[in-house]
Design a protein around this motif. Structure first.
Motif, PDB file in Angstrom:
ATOM      1  N   UNK A   1       0.825  -1.212   0.000  1.00 59.15           N
ATOM      2  CA  UNK A   1       0.000   0.000   0.000  1.00 59.15           C
ATOM      3  C   UNK A   1       0.849   1.248   0.000  1.00 59.15           C
ATOM      4  N   UNK A   2       1.920   1.242   0.789  1.00 55.93           N
ATOM      5  CA  UNK A   2       2.789   2.421   0.849  1.00 55.93           C
ATOM      6  C   UNK A   2       3.492   2.626  -0.491  1.00 55.93           C
ATOM      7  N   UNK A   3       3.954   1.532  -1.104  1.00 52.51           N
ATOM      8  CA  UNK A   3       4.621   1.650  -2.401  1.00 52.51           C
ATOM      9  C   UNK A   3       3.645   2.154  -3.467  1.00 52.51           C
ATOM     10  N   UNK A   4       2.415   1.661  -3.410  1.00 49.83           N
ATOM     11  CA  UNK A   4       1.411   2.088  -4.390  1.00 49.83           C
ATOM     12  C   UNK A   4       0.994   3.541  -4.161  1.00 49.83           C
ATOM     13  N   UNK A   5       0.886   3.941  -2.909  1.00 56.90           N
ATOM     14  CA  UNK A   5       0.547   5.335  -2.612  1.00 56.90           C
ATOM     15  C   UNK A   5       1.648   6.253  -3.130  1.00 56.90           C
ATOM     16  N   UNK A   6       2.906   5.833  -2.922  1.00 52.63           N
ATOM     17  CA  UNK A   6       4.029   6.623  -3.427  1.00 52.63           C
ATOM     18  C   UNK A   6       3.946   6.729  -4.947  1.00 52.63           C
ATOM     19  N   UNK A   7       3.664   5.605  -5.590  1.00 52.07           N
ATOM     20  CA  UNK A   7       3.522   5.618  -7.046  1.00 52.07           C
ATOM     21  C   UNK A   7       2.406   6.580  -7.463  1.00 52.07           C
ATOM     22  N   UNK A   8       1.286   6.525  -6.767  1.00 53.74           N
ATOM     23  CA  UNK A   8       0.117   7.340  -7.135  1.00 53.74           C
ATOM     24  C   UNK A   8       0.425   8.828  -7.060  1.00 53.74           C
ATOM     25  N   UNK A   9       1.183   9.254  -6.040  1.00 55.91           N
ATOM     26  CA  UNK A   9       1.440  10.695  -5.890  1.00 55.91           C
ATOM     27  C   UNK A   9       2.765  11.117  -6.522  1.00 55.91           C
ATOM     28  N   UNK A  10       3.533  10.153  -7.050  1.00 52.23           N
ATOM     29  CA  UNK A  10       4.805  10.482  -7.671  1.00 52.23           C
ATOM     30  C   UNK A  10       5.944  10.634  -6.685  1.00 52.23           C
ATOM     31  N   UNK A  11       5.858   9.947  -5.547  1.00 53.85           N
ATOM     32  CA  UNK A  11       6.930   9.997  -4.552  1.00 53.85           C
ATOM     33  C   UNK A  11       7.908   8.860  -4.798  1.00 53.85           C
ATOM     34  N   UNK A  12       9.177   9.081  -4.404  1.00 54.71           N
ATOM     35  CA  UNK A  12      10.146   7.995  -4.562  1.00 54.71           C
ATOM     36  C   UNK A  12      10.695   7.528  -3.215  1.00 54.71           C
ATOM     37  N   UNK A  13      10.201   8.125  -2.127  1.00 53.46           N
ATOM     38  CA  UNK A  13      10.656   7.714  -0.803  1.00 53.46           C
ATOM     39  C   UNK A  13       9.478   7.500   0.133  1.00 53.46           C
ATOM     40  N   UNK A  14       9.604   6.469   0.970  1.00 56.81           N
ATOM     41  CA  UNK A  14       8.575   6.182   1.980  1.00 56.81           C
ATOM     42  C   UNK A  14       9.244   6.066   3.338  1.00 56.81           C
ATOM     43  N   UNK A  15       8.730   6.807   4.301  1.00 59.65           N
ATOM     44  CA  UNK A  15       9.193   6.704   5.689  1.00 59.65           C
ATOM     45  C   UNK A  15       8.197   5.850   6.463  1.00 59.65           C
ATOM     46  N   UNK A  16       8.684   4.752   7.015  1.00 60.61           N
ATOM     47  CA  UNK A  16       7.836   3.849   7.787  1.00 60.61           C
ATOM     48  C   UNK A  16       8.050   4.159   9.262  1.00 60.61           C
ATOM     49  N   UNK A  17       7.085   4.845   9.866  1.00 64.68           N
ATOM     50  CA  UNK A  17       7.228   5.280  11.252  1.00 64.68           C
ATOM     51  C   UNK A  17       6.579   4.286  12.203  1.00 64.68           C
ATOM     52  N   UNK A  18       7.383   3.785  13.129  1.00 62.55           N
ATOM     53  CA  UNK A  18       6.874   2.873  14.169  1.00 62.55           C
ATOM     54  C   UNK A  18       7.484   3.302  15.498  1.00 62.55           C
TER      55      UNK A  18
ATOM     56  N   UNK B   1      13.684  -8.495   1.663  1.00 65.20           N
ATOM     57  CA  UNK B   1      13.166  -9.377   0.618  1.00 65.20           C
ATOM     58  C   UNK B   1      12.532  -8.619  -0.530  1.00 65.20           C
ATOM     59  N   UNK B   2      12.400  -7.301  -0.376  1.00 62.20           N
ATOM     60  CA  UNK B   2      11.645  -6.526  -1.366  1.00 62.20           C
ATOM     61  C   UNK B   2      12.573  -5.557  -2.096  1.00 62.20           C
ATOM     62  N   UNK B   3      13.598  -6.098  -2.751  1.00 63.18           N
ATOM     63  CA  UNK B   3      14.585  -5.237  -3.410  1.00 63.18           C
ATOM     64  C   UNK B   3      14.032  -4.578  -4.661  1.00 63.18           C
ATOM     65  N   UNK B   4      12.934  -5.093  -5.202  1.00 60.62           N
ATOM     66  CA  UNK B   4      12.432  -4.582  -6.479  1.00 60.62           C
ATOM     67  C   UNK B   4      11.419  -3.452  -6.327  1.00 60.62           C
ATOM     68  N   UNK B   5      11.108  -3.109  -5.103  1.00 64.16           N
ATOM     69  CA  UNK B   5      10.107  -2.052  -4.926  1.00 64.16           C
ATOM     70  C   UNK B   5      10.578  -0.755  -5.565  1.00 64.16           C
ATOM     71  N   UNK B   6       9.646   0.009  -6.167  1.00 63.76           N
ATOM     72  CA  UNK B   6      10.032   1.231  -6.886  1.00 63.76           C
ATOM     73  C   UNK B   6      10.238   2.437  -5.974  1.00 63.76           C
ATOM     74  N   UNK B   7      10.473   2.205  -4.703  1.00 65.25           N
ATOM     75  CA  UNK B   7      10.696   3.322  -3.769  1.00 65.25           C
ATOM     76  C   UNK B   7      11.901   3.018  -2.884  1.00 65.25           C
ATOM     77  N   UNK B   8      12.448   4.078  -2.288  1.00 66.54           N
ATOM     78  CA  UNK B   8      13.450   3.891  -1.243  1.00 66.54           C
ATOM     79  C   UNK B   8      12.745   3.898   0.100  1.00 66.54           C
ATOM     80  N   UNK B   9      13.014   2.878   0.869  1.00 66.29           N
ATOM     81  CA  UNK B   9      12.356   2.731   2.177  1.00 66.29           C
ATOM     82  C   UNK B   9      13.250   3.256   3.283  1.00 66.29           C
ATOM     83  N   UNK B  10      12.632   3.921   4.258  1.00 67.08           N
ATOM     84  CA  UNK B  10      13.347   4.330   5.469  1.00 67.08           C
ATOM     85  C   UNK B  10      12.502   3.942   6.669  1.00 67.08           C
TER      86      UNK B  10
END
Ligand SMILES: Cc1cc2nc3c(=O)[nH]c(=O)nc-3n(C[C@H](O)[C@H](O)[C@H](O)COP(=O)(O)O)c2cc1C
Ligand code: SF4
Ligand code: SF4
Lengths: 72, 432
Positions: B113-130, B146-155
């Motif tokens: 969902x986060x990767x798709x939301x980033x795609x939808x708004x044109x973002x290339x980075x996702x911050x996962x806050x926990x 395990x998710x090296x192919x995702x189209x975003x950079x994860x933090x």
């Protein structure tokens, strides 16, 4: 409370406001203070005859917490 | 608290669960859903189709306010700078476990969902806050390996464990300057947030639903729930029920049915708190048929809010419970805004006076006056939520209030506390 009119509206940044209370003195028609000294604003558009007073209150706020927002 | 994955919700038993399918590993997740559905949404037209799909699905935020997710996506996507996405998985609400359960049992749905939301708004980075120190950051890092192919950079971002630190502008402040206290608006994060970029902040459950909509389409999503609040929703049911836990239900389901999903009451109930600690008390049995969704209902304007429901035994004192929680919320203020910093402790003191028989003849009016002036005057909605809780308690327990104010001692005070509060040992005192 009426929301009609086109004048600017008073707004305050609640983090920078330090309850100096200057605004309530300068613009008692639109600013009351709560029991802790923080302003309770009437957010309706200001009538033309009060805009000058409001600008003065904004300029005199010691922490620049008070502002005028345009009515969109 | 354990997740109950095998208990079907009433009425829509064959359609649920959608989120809590239990596929916590990537292989099982991909076997069920297939590859990340980017292909149908390529190019500018594809992105726009994705946003329109979320709008059409009618998804509303599951972080508490129920704001339409599609509208937020469209606003962020229209910004001039490249936006960023923040997934809010902090779940600072003490009565809620649903985001933790979701992150444990369906992490890849959240990440999709986060990767798709980033795609939808044109973002290339996702911050996962926990929240830090909960193990979720480490688990997410493992899943991301395990998710090296995702189209975003994860933090993955471990956030201080404080109630207000997960408010959206506090997360922006933390990501920008390392201090997890709310910021004054304007600008709102969707206008100017992380690095002054348009910032999409969504609850992790919201993002998981977004992924399901991308996989199955808006019409599939709308087959459950109400017209204005479609889809399923995770709720945490606690208190005097046989089987407390996290359940996936359809908005519109009655309070009674949600309590039944948790095994039903273990003793006669006097009330329920609906929507977490920014929520509202409703009296039982009167409110048993109240349909719960993100649309306000009943005299208190009750909503599902953050999805936490606590069942209060008839022998417990709702005012004492509220007083205890208010003390906690007052102490959790970020102490930046006068009406919150001074107002919440003042109301907490009034409530303590009421339940301990220390009220004076002016207490009732003072409480009413104070409750009337605090909301809407902080940089964030923390005081508004706390005030809503107290105001609904004074209505739902009006007869108890009269008794207390008349000087009667409260037997409920001797009952075991029902509303959960965190162990201070597990919480942070600092904002950094
Ligand atoms: C004091 C406070 C604490 C909050 N804590 C959380 C939280 O732990 N998790 C969350 O998702 N939203 C939390 N919110 C709501 C967020 O500010 C924000 O509205 C939400 O993450 C947006 O996501 P949604 O649109 O998907 O609901 C909190 C709000 C306030 C006022
Ligand atoms: S003058 Fe400025 S600091 Fe003083 S109360 Fe008014 S807004 Fe706050
Ligand atoms: S309203 Fe309260 S919690 Fe929110 S920023 Fe102001 S002082 Fe902090």
């Amino acid at each position: 409370m009426s929301r009609r009119g086109t004048g600017p509206r008073l707004a305050v940044n609640p983090i920078t406001c330090l309850a100096h209370g200057m605004c309530a003195e300068l613009l008692p028609e639109y600013v009351k203070l709560d029991e802790w000294g923080y302003p309770i604003l009437n957010g309706d558009p200001l009538p033309p005859d009060l805009v000058a007073h409001a600008k003065r209150a904004v300029a005199d706020c010691p922490t620049l917490a008070l502002r005028l927002d345009p009515t969109s | 608290m354990t997740a109950t994955l095998d208990r079907p919700a009433v009425d829509t038993a064959d359609l649920l669960p959608r989120l809590l399918t239990g596929d916590s590993e990537l292989a099982a997740h991909r076997a069920r859903f297939g590859p990340l559905p980017l292909a149908p949404f390529t190019g500018t037209a594809g992105r726009r189709r994705l946003v329109e799909g979320i709008v059409h699905a009618g998804l509303r935020g599951r972080g508490g306010a129920g704001f339409p997710t599609g509208r937020k996506l469209a606003t962020v996507a229209a910004g001039r700078k490249t936006p960023v996405v923040v997934a809010n998985g902090c779940e600072s609400e003490p009565a809620s476990s649903k985001d933790r359960v979701l992150l444990r049992y369906a992490p890849h749905l959240v990440l999709d969902g986060a990767a798709l939301a980033a795609h939808a708004v044109g973002a290339d980075r996702v911050f996962l806050c926990v929240e830090r120190g909960t193990g979720h950051g480490e688990r997410l890092e493992r899943h991301l390996d395990e998710r090296r192919d995702d189209p975003v950079r994860w933090h993955v971002v471990p956030v201080p464990r404080r109630y207000v630190a997960s408010e959206e502008s506090a997360l922006v402040h933390f990501l920008n300057d390392g201090e997890a206290r709310p910021l004054a608006s304007p600008p709102r994060p969707y206008e100017r947030g992380v690095e002054d970029r348009p910032t999409l902040i969504d609850n992790v459950e919201t993002l998981a639903h977004l992924a399901l909509i991308a996989y199955h389409g808006p019409d599939w999503f709308r087959a459950v729930g109400t017209g204005s609040d479609p889809g399923s929703a995770l709720v945490t049911v606690a208190g005097a029920v046989a089987n407390p836990g996290v359940f996936e239900v359809a908005p519109g389901t009655s309070l009674g049915e949600m309590l039944d999903a948790a095994g039903g009451p273990t003793e006669p109930l006097g009330a329920a708190l609906v929507g977490g600690y920014f929520g509202t008390w409703v009296p039982l049995p009167q409110a048993v048929h109240l349909p719960l969704s993100h649309d306000p209902t009943g005299p208190a304007g009750t909503t599902l809010g953050a999805g936490a429901i606590v069942a209060l035994p008839a022998g417990s004192c709702g005012l004492a419970e509220t007083s205890r929680v208010l003390g906690y919320l007052a102490a959790e203020s970020a102490n930046q805004c006068g009406p919150c910093h001074f107002g919440l402790p003042a109301v907490a003191e009034d409530m303590a006076a009421v339940i301990h028989g220390r009220a004076d003849p002016g207490t009732r009016n003072r409480l009413r006056t104070r409750l009337g002036v605090i909301a809407g005057r902080g940089a964030c909605k923390h005081p508004d939520g706390a005030i809503r809780l107290v105001a609904s308690a004074l209505d739902a327990f009006a007869a108890d209030l009269d008794m207390h104010l008349a000087g009667y001692t409260c037997t409920g005070l001797r009952q075991h506390p029902v509303l959960p509060l965190p162990d201070p040992e597990d919480r942070d005192r600092e904002w950094r």
